[in-house]
Design a protein around this motif. Structure first.
Motif: not given
Ligand code: PMP
Length: 308
Positions: A132, A135-136, A277, A282
């Motif tokens: 995670e 993404e986080e 993010r 990204e």
């Protein structure tokens, strides 16, 4: 640790995982006199592909230089050993860990007489800072420990002994509930993570500490700099970044062979940007994963295909 692997290459031979042993009076164990690499091999359409193998090999030999550590195996021998290890064990993707160190002879600090031992192990290894995290983002703290100054030890060499500093910083962070640390250098500027380089985004431009800031010149760092420039970003690759600039950055992220491209969402509990993010992170993260998983065909020169 039980992993789905059974073979290690050591001093010129393939040996059973449990037989890859050394003497307890090994010089490298007592004095940290070893150098190593951490490399990822990705699962691609054309089979396993080692990412930037040549650059990692370059860095391995370069790390050995200040220590007069004579790695008695050619690039070709180390390459064959590694690809053979990956093939034999049927690995699709893995982490590759070559290490060279002074072995056992006498136990003076001088390594004179100690043989150089070399080993390579490969094993499956997932996301370094958690699935995670990609993404986080991760929560980090500024370590109370400082990085070694480059006047004290060659910080551009990936030396085993250096990693007690990384261990102190990382464990301090985890003891305090954070995932990872950012370590400042002796001058108090941002150096790097315990096993990652640091990038900062401000007003659409990208900054990362220069080599004089006591960092390892990460191969993922070089990759991300290239990918960012190709996408039209301005990258300041020799930045001196103060601690305060971290808190007010629009975005922060880590890079590393293990950490890949991992966003940083808080520093010392202070939210970075929107606390998620950021768009530049990204963008570069997708560019990175598209590249290493070969969903795009650019930079094929960066891949060593195991089955070719
Ligand atoms: N800094 C340190 C201290 C590291 O251990 C690593 C991991 N090798 C990095 C930076 C990132 O380097 P790379 O991208 O080559 O893995």
């Amino acid at each position: 640790a039980e992993m789905d692997v059974d073979t290690i290459w050591m001093d010129g031979e393939f040996v059973d995982w449990n037989d890859a042993q050394i003497h307890v009076l090994t010089h490298g164990l007592h004095y940290g006199s070893g150098v190593f690499e951490g490399i990822r091999c990705y699962d691609t359409e054309n089979g396993p592909a080692i990412f930037r193998w040549d650059e990692h090999l370059d860095r391995l030999y370069a790390s050995a230089k200040p220590y007069d550590l004579d790695i008695d195996y050619s690039r070709k021998e180390l390459t064959t050993a590694t690809t053979e290890l990956i093939r034999r064990q049927g690995l699709e993707s893995c982490y590759v860990r070559p290490i060279a160190f002074y072995g056992y002879d006498s136990l003076g600090v001088s390594p004179a007489g100690c043989p150089t031992q070399v080993a390579i192990a490969c094993w499956p290894w997932g996301t370094y800072l958690g699935e995670e995290a990609l993404e986080e983002g991760v929560d980090v703290m500024i370590s109370s420990w400082r990085k070694h100054a480059s006047s004290q030890i060659p910080t551009n060499a990936k030396t085993t002994g250096l990693y007690v500093n990384s261990m102190l910083a990382g464990e301090e962070a985890r003891r305090n509930g954070y995932v990872e640390a950012i370590v400042l250098n002796k001058e108090g500027n941002v150096a790097e993570g315990p096993g990652e380089n640091v990038f900062l985004v401000r007003d659409g431009e990208i900054y990362t500490p220069g080599l004089a800031e006591s960092i390892l010149d990460g191969i993922t760092r070089q990759t991300v700099i290239t990918l960012a420039r190709e996408r039209g970003y301005t990258v300041h690759h020799n930045a001196a970044i103060s601690r305060g600039e971290l808190y007010t950055a629009d975005e922060l992220f880590f890079t590393g062979s293990a950490a890949e491209v991992t966003p940083i969402r808080t520093v010392d509990d202070t939210q970075i940007g929107t606390g998620t993010r950021g768009p530049v992170t990204e963008d570069l993260q997708s560019a990175f994963f598209d590249l290493v998983e070969r969903r795009v065909d650019d930079h094929d020169e960066w891949f060593h295909y195991v089955n070719e």
